[in-house]
Motif scaffolding. Structure first.
Motif, short mmCIF file in Angstrom:
data_model
loop_
_atom_site.label_atom_id
_atom_site.label_comp_id
_atom_site.label_asym_id
_atom_site.label_seq_id
_atom_site.Cartn_x
_atom_site.Cartn_y
_atom_site.Cartn_z
N GLU A 14 0.83 -1.20 0.00
CA GLU A 14 0.00 0.00 0.00
C GLU A 14 0.87 1.25 0.00
O GLU A 14 2.06 1.21 0.30
N VAL A 15 0.23 2.36 -0.35
CA VAL A 15 0.92 3.65 -0.34
C VAL A 15 0.67 4.32 1.01
O VAL A 15 -0.48 4.47 1.44
N ILE A 16 1.76 4.70 1.68
CA ILE A 16 1.66 5.39 2.97
C ILE A 16 1.95 6.87 2.76
O ILE A 16 2.92 7.23 2.09
N GLU A 17 1.09 7.73 3.32
CA GLU A 17 1.25 9.18 3.17
C GLU A 17 1.51 9.83 4.53
O GLU A 17 1.13 9.29 5.58
N ALA A 18 2.15 10.98 4.49
CA ALA A 18 2.38 11.79 5.69
C ALA A 18 1.84 13.19 5.42
O ALA A 18 1.97 13.71 4.31
N THR A 19 1.24 13.79 6.44
CA THR A 19 0.63 15.11 6.25
C THR A 19 1.56 16.25 6.64
O THR A 19 1.30 17.40 6.32
N ASN A 20 2.65 15.94 7.35
CA ASN A 20 3.58 16.99 7.77
C ASN A 20 4.98 16.41 7.89
O ASN A 20 5.19 15.19 7.76
N TRP A 21 5.95 17.28 8.21
CA TRP A 21 7.34 16.84 8.26
C TRP A 21 7.60 15.86 9.39
O TRP A 21 8.37 14.90 9.22
N ASP A 22 6.98 16.04 10.54
CA ASP A 22 7.21 15.12 11.65
C ASP A 22 6.81 13.70 11.28
O ASP A 22 7.53 12.73 11.58
N GLU A 23 5.67 13.56 10.62
CA GLU A 23 5.23 12.23 10.17
C GLU A 23 6.15 11.70 9.08
O GLU A 23 6.49 10.51 9.06
N ALA A 24 6.56 12.58 8.17
CA ALA A 24 7.45 12.16 7.08
C ALA A 24 8.80 11.71 7.64
O ALA A 24 9.41 10.76 7.13
N LEU A 25 9.27 12.38 8.69
CA LEU A 25 10.55 12.02 9.28
C LEU A 25 10.51 10.61 9.86
O LEU A 25 11.47 9.84 9.74
N GLU A 26 9.39 10.24 10.48
CA GLU A 26 9.24 8.88 11.00
C GLU A 26 9.33 7.85 9.88
O GLU A 26 9.94 6.79 10.03
N CYS A 81 5.02 10.64 0.52
CA CYS A 81 4.45 9.30 0.37
C CYS A 81 5.56 8.28 0.15
O CYS A 81 6.67 8.64 -0.28
N MET A 82 5.24 7.01 0.42
CA MET A 82 6.20 5.94 0.17
C MET A 82 5.45 4.63 0.00
O MET A 82 4.31 4.49 0.49
N PRO A 83 6.05 3.64 -0.67
CA PRO A 83 5.41 2.33 -0.79
C PRO A 83 5.77 1.45 0.41
O PRO A 83 6.92 1.42 0.84
N ARG A 84 4.78 0.76 0.95
CA ARG A 84 5.04 -0.21 2.03
C ARG A 84 4.61 -1.58 1.52
O ARG A 84 3.44 -1.81 1.20
N PHE A 85 5.57 -2.48 1.44
CA PHE A 85 5.30 -3.80 0.89
C PHE A 85 4.88 -4.81 1.94
O PHE A 85 5.35 -4.77 3.08
N SER A 86 3.96 -5.67 1.56
CA SER A 86 3.56 -6.79 2.40
C SER A 86 4.50 -7.94 2.12
O SER A 86 4.76 -8.27 0.96
N ILE A 87 5.00 -8.56 3.15
CA ILE A 87 5.98 -9.64 2.95
C ILE A 87 5.37 -11.01 3.23
O ILE A 87 6.04 -12.03 3.17
N ASN A 88 4.07 -11.04 3.58
CA ASN A 88 3.40 -12.32 3.84
C ASN A 88 2.84 -12.89 2.54
O ASN A 88 2.43 -12.17 1.67
#
Length: 281
Positions: A162-174, A274-281
């Motif tokens: 899935e695509v993970i999004e962040a709304t601000n820099w603090d979230e993006a930094l994580e 935004c970034m892609p998060r892959f499922s490994i199962n």
């Protein structure tokens, strides 16, 4: 099909003269190509981090340019014209490669320009939905030839996630602590041009004479605090050259556009994370 894929692999990086002319005539920035390039770079990195690929594997950005937003036709792969046969290959070469048809190629280029500009998020979502062929199994980025009907037979690597999004820099930094993150950067000239190659910190417009270039796709590759400021190092393709730039991360009032009557907006130089998060199962 295996022979065809081997042919594509051996011709990787080889451009048709018409593609060279189109590239030379192209503006410094193509939003869809940029979004596709950022998306496949993020995917390649994320798959290695998730241990889905043993090493960095390059996936096709041009496939995304050709197919994002295009609905797959049910039963297309069973149609006679879509089969990988010597007859269909010969017909395609005669109609699209060997015969000089500049008007037709210009029509293909114009059709792509008429489409809504792609975003990194859309490219990532499409990859998760349809999969991606490896770079050597599809046309090079910027190819102006019409996609052959039998291209639907080319194998794609399945992508699950899935695509993970962040709304601000603090979230993006994580997110950036886990893997590279895509974003868009507000670019002002000449200030940005002077910071290419990590020459100091890009801090946005400096005053009179500044021109707003627009939003450009980037990859956040590093974050740090420098002299009390949050700073992100980003990778960007700017004026057809890949560079790294240090960007100040803070919210400020920016005049976006050349019209002095335009409303001044308070925003960060970096947005749309935004970034892609892959499922490994």
């Amino acid at each position: 099909m295996d022979e065809f894929l081997q042919t594509l692999s051996s011709s990787t990086g080889v451009c048709h003269p018409d593609c060279v002319r189109a590239s030379n005539a192209q503006d410094d920035y193509d939003a869809s190509q940029s979004a596709a390039l950022i998306a496949v770079s993020l995917i390649s990195s994320a798959r290695v981090i998730s241990k889905l690929d043993a090493e960095i594997t390059e996936y096709s950005a041009q496939y995304l340019v050709d197919n994002v937003g295009k609905e797959e036709v049910e039963g297309e792969m069973d149609q006679e014209s879509c089969q990988y046969t010597p007859e269909n290959i010969l017909r395609y070469l005669v109609e699209n490669v060997w015969t000089k048809k500049e008007d037709r190629q210009e029509e293909v280029v114009q059709q792509r320009r008429d489409l809504t500009e792609l975003t990194v998020k859309e490219c990532l979502e499409s990859a998760f939905k349809k999969g991606l062929p490896r770079r050597e199994h599809w046309a090079h980025l910027g190819c102006v030839s019409k996609v052959p009907p039998f291209a639907c037979q080319i194998p794609r690597v399945p992508m699950k996630g899935e695509v993970i999004e962040a709304t601000n820099w603090d979230e993006a930094l994580e997110l950036a602590m886990q893997q590279p993150v895509g974003a868009r950067l507000h670019v002002f000239s000449p200030e940005f041009d002077l910071r290419l190659g990590e020459k100091g910190i890009y801090d946005g417009p400096s005053g009179k004479g500044t021109r707003y270039v627009g939003l450009r796709d980037v990859i956040i590759v590093e974050a740090a605090r420098i002299k009390g400021k949050d700073v992100a190092t980003v990778q960007i393709c700017y004026k057809k050259q890949t560079s790294f730039v240090k960007v100040a991360v803070k919210s400020r009032s920016l005049r976006l556009g050349g019209d002095k009557s335009q409303v001044i907006k308070r925003t960060s130089l970096l947005v749309d994370f935004c970034m892609p998060r892959f499922s490994i199962n």
